[in-house]
Motif scaffolding. Structure first.
Motif, PDB file in Angstrom:
ATOM      1  N   MET A 404       0.913  -0.942  -0.016  1.00  0.00           N
ATOM      2  CA  MET A 404       0.051   0.077   0.461  1.00  0.00           C
ATOM      3  C   MET A 404       0.799   1.542   0.245  1.00  0.00           C
ATOM      4  SD  MET A 404      -3.007   1.533   2.458  1.00  0.00           S
ATOM      5  CE  MET A 404      -3.976  -0.204   2.594  1.00  0.00           C
ATOM      6  N   PRO A 405      -0.085   2.821  -1.201  1.00  0.00           N
ATOM      7  CA  PRO A 405       1.128   3.343  -1.034  1.00  0.00           C
ATOM      8  C   PRO A 405       1.053   3.834  -0.031  1.00  0.00           C
ATOM      9  CG  PRO A 405       0.108   3.133  -2.646  1.00  0.00           C
ATOM     10  CD  PRO A 405      -0.532   2.057  -2.187  1.00  0.00           C
ATOM     11  N   LEU A 409      -2.209   5.266   2.439  1.00  0.00           N
ATOM     12  CA  LEU A 409      -2.261   4.976   4.326  1.00  0.00           C
ATOM     13  C   LEU A 409      -2.909   5.842   4.456  1.00  0.00           C
ATOM     14  CD1 LEU A 409      -1.779   2.959   6.821  1.00  0.00           C
ATOM     15  CD2 LEU A 409       0.335   3.137   6.848  1.00  0.00           C
ATOM     16  N   ARG A 410      -2.146   7.066   4.702  1.00  0.00           N
ATOM     17  CA  ARG A 410      -2.393   8.304   5.116  1.00  0.00           C
ATOM     18  C   ARG A 410      -3.966   8.813   4.569  1.00  0.00           C
ATOM     19  NH1 ARG A 410      -0.467  14.816   5.262  1.00  0.00           N
ATOM     20  NH2 ARG A 410      -0.792  14.963   7.169  1.00  0.00           N
ATOM     21  N   ALA A 477       6.853  11.022   5.125  1.00  0.00           N
ATOM     22  CA  ALA A 477       7.000  10.087   3.397  1.00  0.00           C
ATOM     23  C   ALA A 477       7.011  10.571   2.590  1.00  0.00           C
ATOM     24  CB  ALA A 477       7.005   9.121   4.328  1.00  0.00           C
ATOM     25  N   GLU A 478       7.722   9.997   0.951  1.00  0.00           N
ATOM     26  CA  GLU A 478       6.932  10.511  -0.516  1.00  0.00           C
ATOM     27  C   GLU A 478       5.745   9.625  -0.838  1.00  0.00           C
ATOM     28  OE1 GLU A 478       8.135  11.529  -2.910  1.00  0.00           O
ATOM     29  OE2 GLU A 478      10.196  12.600  -1.335  1.00  0.00           O
ATOM     30  N   THR A 483       4.425   0.332   2.276  1.00  0.00           N
ATOM     31  CA  THR A 483       4.226   0.778   3.103  1.00  0.00           C
ATOM     32  C   THR A 483       5.465   0.018   3.934  1.00  0.00           C
ATOM     33  OG1 THR A 483       1.945   0.527   2.884  1.00  0.00           O
ATOM     34  CG2 THR A 483       3.263  -0.325   5.494  1.00  0.00           C
ATOM     35  N   ALA A 484       5.643  -0.989   3.210  1.00  0.00           N
ATOM     36  CA  ALA A 484       7.021  -1.860   3.734  1.00  0.00           C
ATOM     37  C   ALA A 484       8.030  -1.038   3.733  1.00  0.00           C
ATOM     38  CB  ALA A 484       7.356  -3.755   2.503  1.00  0.00           C
ATOM     39  N   ARG A 485       8.733   0.064   3.076  1.00  0.00           N
ATOM     40  CA  ARG A 485       9.667   0.976   3.175  1.00  0.00           C
ATOM     41  C   ARG A 485       9.349   1.581   3.615  1.00  0.00           C
ATOM     42  NH1 ARG A 485      13.593  -0.193  -0.977  1.00  0.00           N
ATOM     43  NH2 ARG A 485      13.095  -1.535  -2.612  1.00  0.00           N
ATOM     44  N   PHE A 486       8.284   2.077   4.079  1.00  0.00           N
ATOM     45  CA  PHE A 486       8.371   3.148   5.661  1.00  0.00           C
ATOM     46  C   PHE A 486       9.115   2.718   6.504  1.00  0.00           C
ATOM     47  CE2 PHE A 486       4.912   4.517   8.876  1.00  0.00           C
ATOM     48  CZ  PHE A 486       5.882   6.346   8.483  1.00  0.00           C
TER      49      PHE A 486
END
Length: 578
Positions: A404-405, A409-410, A477-478, A483-486
């Motif tokens: 998920m971007p 999520l936000r 965040a970008e 979500t994984a990279r965040f």
């Protein structure tokens, strides 16, 4: 000239959704605390199914001496399924005895086991049950349970029967039970069968059904034990009157641990509240027949609730007194009576009379009176409500979506948790509380953070602060970042991210409150579980933390259920006149 098109009829799905209340209204702690028992509540849902299917409960063995020591065994037949309920009875002792879950001495211990129990398993369970957390259940065990007698009232009733008299109703009506539940454990605890392992046709597969059957069996055993001990003291002791047996339920006490349960079981809370709200909405959508039969039924149920509250002998501290609610229910009764009169006179302007009835009473009566009306409305759609309960088979695992971007999520966070951003989370240190377990008792407690100390592990879910902290880091965040990279950069958010993603779009899972604030009242959430979800009546509060009440108050007896003579509207019983 183009003719105007007639609007398409509203679909049932949209109509029900329109009539349901919003999470913003429902998830306020004081509103959750006001929810009353209904046909959706676990204990009442169990009785509805038992009455409908005519379950058989038979006592196979009752070997207990005059002091209360011994064993008993019951068989429960539900269609093609059979269950055993072994009981291990003990003489009451003051040592290690407490109404709390941490007790180490009980008057009764039991188990709910699939199939016929072998003698070996019976004896193994006798040895393992008293070990509790160090014990291990035999294969096929669903629940372990334990309870204590209500000492003074149990003994008073026994002495009355020994004297060939009926027990004193006004005395028993102070608590309305002979035994009080002190623990129901299952779902893998002590090696019991996990709920999701129950077969597809298992009659106790829906949420909390097995625990509620155990609680009902505590009531059955308590009455059998009372009669047995009275007869041992006096062979001519009479049977306790059936109307009194129905009136007496099984007691229950709960405290702070239920707040932690709500935190840890968001899917169960969400599904139960959603099903209840859907049942209420379906009732509001009902169109009465020409004679107003459904309105007449509702009027009779309101009268029953008024009598129940007016006769209530319980003493309440912070919870609204029953005499006050009886007066509030009179306001509701007058509104229902006016609706019936207009309907039968042919004045039928309302397209949704029950929805408009409820709307007209909102903010005019106490929240508990209003929720009583909502619970009674569900009885107008009894079959639909029973079908909704069947869907309460819940997989509670929360799974995240690593792809998920961050922007999505936000978006979910800002939409589903808008309430958290409106709270004042900057509370003084003196007003900040933590949830922890006592070293000596291993029970949940809550206390000022300054007094408890820095090293304590906070067991409470600080949801609003977790949400706000997550939003702060998401904003930096970008937007296209996964979500994984965040989470690689912010691993501290993993648990809250998983919760937010798994529960996205479901708004009835978490109370809209700061449970770390000294202003938060834990008893509000205890009442949601005890009263609304479990179906406990006459809940009395102690210090805004602990609650005691009675389950199966007025419920049919085993012989009523088996014979098909049980009253499906057994709740809100009248005090017997013997």
């Amino acid at each position: 000239m183009t003719a105007l098109k007639k609007p398409a009829p509203e679909s049932d799905v949209h109509r029900i959704a329109r009539l349901m209340r919003s999470p913003g209204e429902m998830m306020q702690p004081d509103r959750l605390a006001a929810i009353q028992p209904s046909r959706i509540s676990a204990s009442r849902a169990l009785m509805s199914r038992a009455v409908r299917q005519r379950w058989q409960i038979l006592c196979k063995r009752f070997d207990i001496d005059e002091k209360g020591n011994g064993v008993a065994e019951y068989r429960i037949e539900i269609g093609s399924w059979r269950f055993s309920f072994p009981v291990y009875s003990f003489e009451p002792s003051p040592h290690g005895r407490t109404g709390r879950i941490i007790g180490r001495s009980w008057d009764m211990m039991g188990a709910l086991v699939e199939g016929n129990m072998s003698q070996q398993d019976f004896e193994t369970t006798r040895v393992e049950l008293p070990k509790l957390y160090e014990g291990r259940a035999t294969p096929g065990t669903l629940i372990w349970c334990r309870s204590n007698r209500s000492g003074r009232f149990f003994e008073s009733a026994r002495q009355a029967l020994k004297a060939r008299q009926q027990p004193n109703v006004s005395e028993l009506a102070q608590t309305c039970y002979l035994m009080r539940n002190t623990g129901l454990d299952g779902n893998g605890t002590f090696g019991t069968k996990s709920f999701l392992a129950y077969e597809g046709d298992h009659p106790l597969r829906w949420s909390l059904a097995a625990q509620m059957l155990c609680a009902y069996m505590m009531r059955v055993f308590a009455q059998d034990l009372l009669q047995h001990l009275a007869r041992l003291g006096s062979p001519q002791a009479p049977d306790m009157a059936k109307e009194l047996r129905r009136f007496l339920g099984v007691g229950n006490g709960s405290a702070l641990g239920l707040m932690l349960f709500v935190n840890n079981h968001p899917r169960l809370i969400e599904r139960w509240l959603f099903v209840r709200e859907e049942a209420i909405a379906r009732a509001k959508a009902v169109t009465p027949d020409e004679g107003g039969t459904e309105i007449e039924k509702l009027l009779g149920l309101v009268d029953k609730a008024i009598r129940f509250r007016a006769q209530d002998r319980a003493v309440y501290e912070n919870v609204t007194r029953s005499d006050v609610l009886a007066e509030e229910l009179q306001v509701i009764r007058a509104a229902v009576a006016r609706l019936l009169e207009r309907w039968q006179a042919g004045s039928r302007f309302e397209s949704e009379p029950f929805a408009e009835l409820a709307a007209s009473l909102t903010d005019r009566v106490h929240a508990e009176a209003m929720e009583t009306l909502h619970s009674l409305l569900i009885e107008l759609v009894a079959e639909e409500a029973d079908a909704l309960v069947e869907d309460l088979v819940i997989d509670e695992e929360l799974t995240g979506r690593p792809e998920m971007p961050v922007s999505r999520l936000r978006e979910i966070l800002r939409n589903d948790y808008a309430w958290a951003f409106k709270l004042d989370l900057e509370i003084a240190a003196a007003d900040r509380y933590v949830w922890y377990k006592s070293v000596t008792a291993e029970e949940p407690r809550r206390g000022p953070a300054a007094e408890v100390g820095e090293d304590v592990v906070n067991l409470g879910l600080d949801l609003p602060r977790l949400v706000v902290a997550l939003d702060r880091d998401l904003a930096a965040a970008e937007p296209g970042l996964s979500t994984a990279r965040f989470l690689l950069a912010h691993p501290q958010h993993r648990a809250i991210v998983t919760r937010v993603q798994a529960l996205a779009g479901t708004g009835l899972h978490s109370p809209h409150a700061d449970i770390m604030s000294g202003a938060f009242t834990p008893a509000h959430i205890t009442r949601l579980l005890n009263v609304g979800i479990h179906g406990i009546d006459k809940t009395r509060d102690f210090l805004d933390r602990n609650l005691r009440g009675v389950m199966f108050h007025g419920a049919p007896l085993p012989e009523d259920i088996a014979s098909g003579t049980a009253d499906d509207l057994w709740f809100y019983p009248a005090e017997p006149s013997l």
